[in-house]
Scaffold this motif. Structure first.
Motif, PDB file in Angstrom:
ATOM      1  N   ALA A 228       7.676  48.305  44.144  1.00 39.47           N
ATOM      2  CA  ALA A 228       8.894  48.504  44.067  1.00 39.47           C
ATOM      3  C   ALA A 228       9.478  49.893  43.908  1.00 39.47           C
ATOM      4  O   ALA A 228      10.676  50.193  44.505  1.00 39.47           O
TER       5      ALA A 228
ATOM      6  N   ASP B   8      12.355  50.866  46.384  1.00 41.33           N
ATOM      7  CA  ASP B   8      13.722  51.410  45.783  1.00 41.33           C
ATOM      8  C   ASP B   8      13.799  52.826  46.519  1.00 41.33           C
ATOM      9  O   ASP B   8      15.015  53.343  46.697  1.00 41.33           O
TER      10      ASP B   8
ATOM     11  N   LEU C  40      15.187  51.911  50.082  1.00 40.03           N
ATOM     12  CA  LEU C  40      16.578  51.353  50.011  1.00 40.03           C
ATOM     13  C   LEU C  40      17.566  52.530  49.576  1.00 40.03           C
ATOM     14  O   LEU C  40      18.680  52.551  50.141  1.00 40.03           O
ATOM     15  N   SER C  41      17.363  53.143  48.537  1.00 36.93           N
ATOM     16  CA  SER C  41      18.469  54.033  48.053  1.00 36.93           C
ATOM     17  C   SER C  41      18.537  55.398  48.926  1.00 36.93           C
ATOM     18  O   SER C  41      19.665  55.850  48.828  1.00 36.93           O
TER      19      SER C  41
ATOM     20  N   TYR D 168      10.119  41.578  50.964  1.00 33.36           N
ATOM     21  CA  TYR D 168      10.175  42.358  49.560  1.00 33.36           C
ATOM     22  C   TYR D 168      11.203  41.630  48.725  1.00 33.36           C
ATOM     23  O   TYR D 168      10.919  41.901  47.598  1.00 33.36           O
ATOM     24  N   ARG D 169      12.305  41.262  49.147  1.00 36.31           N
ATOM     25  CA  ARG D 169      13.071  40.430  48.344  1.00 36.31           C
ATOM     26  C   ARG D 169      12.500  39.326  47.587  1.00 36.31           C
ATOM     27  O   ARG D 169      12.997  39.042  46.391  1.00 36.31           O
TER      28      ARG D 169
ATOM     29  N   THR E 177      15.904  42.372  43.866  1.00 37.72           N
ATOM     30  CA  THR E 177      16.796  43.540  44.370  1.00 37.72           C
ATOM     31  C   THR E 177      18.180  43.075  44.650  1.00 37.72           C
ATOM     32  O   THR E 177      18.587  41.912  45.106  1.00 37.72           O
ATOM     33  N   THR E 178      19.246  43.657  43.740  1.00 36.06           N
ATOM     34  CA  THR E 178      20.483  43.291  43.880  1.00 36.06           C
ATOM     35  C   THR E 178      21.305  43.929  45.332  1.00 36.06           C
ATOM     36  O   THR E 178      22.130  43.157  45.721  1.00 36.06           O
TER      37      THR E 178
ATOM     38  N   MET F 283      20.880  45.143  49.049  1.00 35.00           N
ATOM     39  CA  MET F 283      19.818  45.259  50.224  1.00 35.00           C
ATOM     40  C   MET F 283      20.606  45.201  51.528  1.00 35.00           C
ATOM     41  O   MET F 283      21.549  44.374  51.820  1.00 35.00           O
TER      42      MET F 283
END
Length: 322
Positions: free
Chosen positions: A248, A252, A255-256, A286-287, A292-293, A295
């Motif tokens: 995670a 994260d 993604l960020s 991954y989802r 994950t909100t 993506m």
């Protein structure tokens, strides 16, 4: 009167066979061992040497063509129940299995890496085709996949695979071959690679080895995440434990940084290139592992991950639950 009848029947069979061959052309396997060295101009892999990259692309063109062709047939079988496309893909696999490319020694470090990518891509595609394969095909193809995995195992034991994303891809190659051939020792070795890979994730979600890539650090984090996420998904379907918190953190961090890459730029001391869409094709897996909100909607296909990734995940689930 019988002779003309038999002649017409034979002609019909011949024409039918010719039509089948034309509808399913088989790409011949290379007759010489793959020979390739790296295509970066510097030790840390931050600058591509254009001439070396061109040489690499020419050398692997036939491998990538066959990997993509097999995956296209496998996905057609999975998504549309297209048996003809699936059988054509199996015939291509069987033809290469008979010729056994990538099973003996390869020449150069890049050749070792390429073998792992093609083994992973073909073995994951074969998982989709496995219900369609007949006995002789299964035996021939699975024997070839095992012998390719012998090369991957040997390269790992001999220290020819660096402990970065390339090790994770070797792990995916082993576990994909292990699933395809029902060889637990391959999957056990791959699970250790997953453990080590997630153990390398820092508190901020970065991978120290991939931060060395300069402007490509974010892209190489995405590239490293692909095999780690697939390995974790396989572990999840098999009821095996892994460090989900580390996965995670890695996800994260990537993604960020897609919209705000400043942290990666500061850590890698270079402005960052955005990862290509195919380099984020692992996100559907991954989802399923990490809630994950937010993506992005990436490409759903990557030849590194077996083709259509949701179909790859379904084939993994189906195989693991047997």
């Amino acid at each position: 009167m019988a002779k003309p009848f038999l002649g017409a029947a034979c002609l019909a069979v011949m024409l039918s066979s010719t039509g089948a061959i034309a509808a399913c052309p088989i790409v011949p396997a290379p007759r010489t061992a793959l020979a390739l060295d790296g295509f970066y101009a510097d030790r840390d892999g931050t600058v591509v040497d254009a001439s070396r990259r061109e040489k690499r692309d020419r050398a692997v063109a036939v491998y990538e063509k066959v990997v993509r062709r097999v995956q296209a047939g496998a996905d057609a079988f999975m998504t549309r129940a297209d048996r003809k496309a699936g059988q054509c893909a199996l015939r291509q696999l069987a033809a290469w299995a008979a010729a056994s490319p990538l099973t003996g020694p390869v020449d150069g470090k890049q050749a070792e890496y390429e073998r792992n990518w093609y083994l992973a891509g073909l073995a994951l595609a074969y998982l989709k085709l496995k219900p369609l394969a007949d006995g002789p095909q299964s035996t021939q193809i699975q024997d070839w996949l095992r012998r390719m995995s012998d090369g991957t195992n040997a390269a790992l034991k001999e220290g020819k695979i660096p402990g970065n994303n390339l090790a994770y891809w070797a792990g995916l190659a082993l576990t994909a071959a292990g699933l395809a051939t029902e060889t637990e020792t391959l999957m056990d070795r791959a699970h250790l690679i997953l453990r080590d890979g997630l153990g390398a994730v820092s508190r901020d979600g970065t991978l120290p080895q991939e931060l060395k890539r300069g402007s490509r650090a974010l892209s190489y984090h995405a590239f490293a995440a692909g095999p780690l996420v697939l390995l974790a998904y396989i572990a999840e379907t098999r009821g095996e434990t892994y460090d989900k918190a580390a996965l995670a953190r890695l996800g994260d961090a990537i993604l960020s940084s897609l919209d705000h890459p400043q942290a990666f730029a500061a850590a890698a001391h270079a402005d960052q290139e955005a990862p290509a869409a195919w380099n984020l094709a692992w996100l559907p897996a991954y989802r399923r592992l990490v809630p994950t909100t937010t993506m992005p909607d990436p490409s759903r296909s990557s030849h590194f991950l077996g083709g259509d990734v949701p179909m790859t995940l379904e084939a993994i689930r189906r195989t693991s639950e047997r």
